[in-house]
Design an enzyme around this catalytic site. Sequence first.
Site, PDB file in Angstrom:
ATOM      1  N   ARG A 289      -8.834  12.657  11.778  1.00 48.21           N
ATOM      2  CA  ARG A 289      -7.420  12.387  12.093  1.00 48.21           C
ATOM      3  C   ARG A 289      -6.592  13.680  12.015  1.00 48.21           C
ATOM      4  O   ARG A 289      -6.867  14.546  11.206  1.00 48.21           O
ATOM      5  CB  ARG A 289      -6.882  11.303  11.150  1.00 48.21           C
ATOM      6  CG  ARG A 289      -7.608   9.987  11.409  1.00 48.21           C
ATOM      7  CD  ARG A 289      -7.151   8.891  10.493  1.00 48.21           C
ATOM      8  NE  ARG A 289      -5.744   8.588  10.677  1.00 48.21           N
ATOM      9  CZ  ARG A 289      -5.061   7.776   9.876  1.00 48.21           C
ATOM     10  NH1 ARG A 289      -5.654   7.223   8.838  1.00 48.21           N
ATOM     11  NH2 ARG A 289      -3.800   7.517  10.111  1.00 48.21           N
TER      12      ARG A 289
ATOM     13  N   ASP B 286       1.868  -0.371  12.105  1.00 47.04           N
ATOM     14  CA  ASP B 286       0.680  -0.984  11.491  1.00 47.04           C
ATOM     15  C   ASP B 286       0.509  -2.448  11.889  1.00 47.04           C
ATOM     16  O   ASP B 286      -0.564  -3.029  11.672  1.00 47.04           O
ATOM     17  CB  ASP B 286       0.764  -0.886   9.960  1.00 47.04           C
ATOM     18  CG  ASP B 286       0.654   0.557   9.486  1.00 47.04           C
ATOM     19  OD1 ASP B 286       0.155   1.406  10.246  1.00 47.04           O
ATOM     20  OD2 ASP B 286       1.068   0.840   8.343  1.00 47.04           O
TER      21      ASP B 286
ATOM     22  N   LYS C 234       0.833  -1.197   0.000  1.00 48.48           N
ATOM     23  CA  LYS C 234       0.000   0.000   0.000  1.00 48.48           C
ATOM     24  C   LYS C 234       0.879   1.263   0.000  1.00 48.48           C
ATOM     25  O   LYS C 234       0.682   2.159  -0.816  1.00 48.48           O
ATOM     26  CB  LYS C 234      -0.879  -0.064   1.270  1.00 48.48           C
ATOM     27  CG  LYS C 234      -1.987   0.939   1.345  1.00 48.48           C
ATOM     28  CD  LYS C 234      -3.081   0.410   2.254  1.00 48.48           C
ATOM     29  CE  LYS C 234      -2.867   0.671   3.729  1.00 48.48           C
ATOM     30  NZ  LYS C 234      -3.056   2.075   4.112  1.00 48.48           N
TER      31      LYS C 234
HETATM   32  C1  S3P Z   1       2.504   5.145   6.250  1.00 49.22           C
HETATM   33  C2  S3P Z   1       3.083   5.562   7.409  1.00 49.22           C
HETATM   34  C3  S3P Z   1       2.550   5.227   8.742  1.00 49.22           C
HETATM   35  C4  S3P Z   1       1.558   4.073   8.678  1.00 49.22           C
HETATM   36  C5  S3P Z   1       0.599   4.221   7.548  1.00 49.22           C
HETATM   37  C6  S3P Z   1       1.318   4.278   6.233  1.00 49.22           C
HETATM   38  C7  S3P Z   1       3.093   5.550   4.971  1.00 49.22           C
HETATM   39  O1  S3P Z   1       1.903   6.354   9.276  1.00 49.22           O
HETATM   40  O2  S3P Z   1       0.870   3.940   9.886  1.00 49.22           O
HETATM   41  O3  S3P Z   1      -0.316   3.117   7.532  1.00 49.22           O
HETATM   42  O4  S3P Z   1       2.769   4.944   3.934  1.00 49.22           O
HETATM   43  O5  S3P Z   1       3.902   6.480   4.987  1.00 49.22           O
HETATM   44  P1  S3P Z   1       2.714   7.510  10.075  1.00 49.22           P
HETATM   45  O6  S3P Z   1       3.731   7.996   9.169  1.00 49.22           O
HETATM   46  O7  S3P Z   1       1.710   8.552  10.399  1.00 49.22           O
HETATM   47  O8  S3P Z   1       3.253   6.838  11.280  1.00 49.22           O
END
Ligand code: S3P
Length: 450
Positions: A140, A334, A40
Site C-alpha cells: 500500500r 470503508d 477501530k
Molecule cells: C482511517 C482512515 C481511512 C479509512 C481507514 C481508517 C483512519 O483511510 O479507510 O480504514 O482510522 O484514519 P484514509 O485516511 O487513507 O482514507
Amino acid sequence: MLKFRSCDVSLTFSERITLSKKTIQPAKVVAGGVAPPGDKSISHRYAMLAGIADGTSELSNFALAADCHSTLGCMRALGAEVKVERTLVRVMGRGLHGLKSSWRALDAGNSGTTMRLLSGILAGQSFTTKIGGDDSLNKRPMKRILTPLREMGAQISARDDNFAPLEIRGGKLRGIHYEMPMASAQVKSAVLLAGLFAEGETSVTEPARTRDHTELALEEFGAPIERHGLTTRIHVNGNLKLAGRKAEVPGDLSSAVFFIAAASMFPDSSLHIQGVGLNPTRTAILDVFARMGASIQMLSLRSVQGEVTGDIAVKGAQLKGGVIAGAEIPLLIDELPMLAVLGPFTEEGIEIRDASELRVKESDRIAALAENLRRMGATVEERPDGLKVAGRSAGRLRGAEIEPHGDHRIAMAFSVAALAADSPTTIRDAECAGVSYPTFYDDLARVAEG
Ligand code: S3P
C-alpha cells in the site's frame, strides 16, 4: 438461527484451512440486538496517545480488531506497558519524550492506520525505527505520509520510495503548514501527531472533510489543538505533556453497517444496534441509507470524550439505490464495499464514482467487488474509479464461493449478501474478518433467522 462452526486453535493446519471457510445459509429475517465491537479508528488513536502520555490510561470497550492489537504490539515494543483483559486495555505511558527504540522492526500487520499514524510519532523520536507489515500492507502507498514528514525534518527510507518496510530516522522536527493533496484522515493524523514533537506551529488543511477522531483524541489527552473549517493547527512550545486518562471507545459504525444492510434487506426485520459511534464525520453512510429509503432511527445520543455515541434501530425496507460520488466518498470510504454489494437488492442499483482510493485498500476493492458480485450472478460494470451494479430487475443473487482476497470488509459484505441469495454461499479465508471484527460470524448468526 444460523449455525457456524467456530475456530479451534487445537486443530491441525489442514483442518484449520477447511474451517476457515464459512458457509452461510439464506435467511428470512434479521432480528434482535447486536453490539458491534469498539471502534477501530478511535482505539488506534487512544492506544498511541496513551503510550506517549504521562501516567496510566484505562481504555474500555477497546476494539477486538487484530489491527488495533497490532498498534498495541508496536506501543509495547516502544516501551509502553500494555495490559489487555479482553476489551479493557491499560497503558502505562512513557511520556511525550520517553519512548525507547525497539531492537526489532515494528509489525503493523494488516493495518494501514497503525503504520501511517505511528510514522508521525516515530518521526519525532531521537532514534531510528523500522516498521513493516504483511504482504497486503507492504503493497500500500506510503509516499503520502513520507512527503510531509520529510518536510518536517524526518529522514525516511522506503522500498521504491513508496512502500513498507519503512526506516524512520526521527529527530527534531519543524512545524509546517501542509495543504493535503488528498482527503485522507491517516495523512492528516500522521502530520498532527508529528506536530506534537515539532517546535512551534504545525497545521494541515484538507481538501475535503475526513474523520476527525485524531483531533478529538488529541484534545482529550490535553494537546493544544485549534480547528477552523478544513484547517487544524497544533501549537507546541517545548513543555507539552499529555495526560493519561480513562476513556471509553464507542462501538464501530463501520462494523454496524453490515447489520444495518442485513436488516434492511428483509421486509420483516427489526434490529437494535447498541452503543455505536455516531461522530458526524462518520455518519455520511446513514445519510446514504436514508436517501435509499432505509428505515433507520438514532436513539439515546450522548457524548463520550467528545465522540457522539448512540443506538440505531433498523427495520426492513425497499431500498431504492442511487449514485454515491464526490465529497461524500472520503466520509464513507470503508462502507463502500457493503453499499456496492447491496446494489442487486435495490430498485435502481448502485453506482459508485470518484473512489479510485478503493484500489489501494486492504485489497483492490473495486476488482474484488466486481469479481465476487459476478460470482453471485450480479451484473456489474467495473470502472477505474468505481463500479455500477445493476438492481433487482437483473435477477436474484445465487449462492457462490467468495474469494475475499484477505480483505475483512469484502468477506463481511458478501456474508451479508449471502443471507438473501437463493442457496448457501461459502466465504473462503473467512477468518480475515478478524482484522476488524473477530466475532462477526457469531454475531451475524445470532440475528439472522432462517
Ligand atoms: C482511517 C482512515 C481511512 C479509512 C481507514 C481508517 C483512519 O483511510 O479507510 O480504514 O482510522 O484514519 P484514509 O485516511 O487513507 O482514507
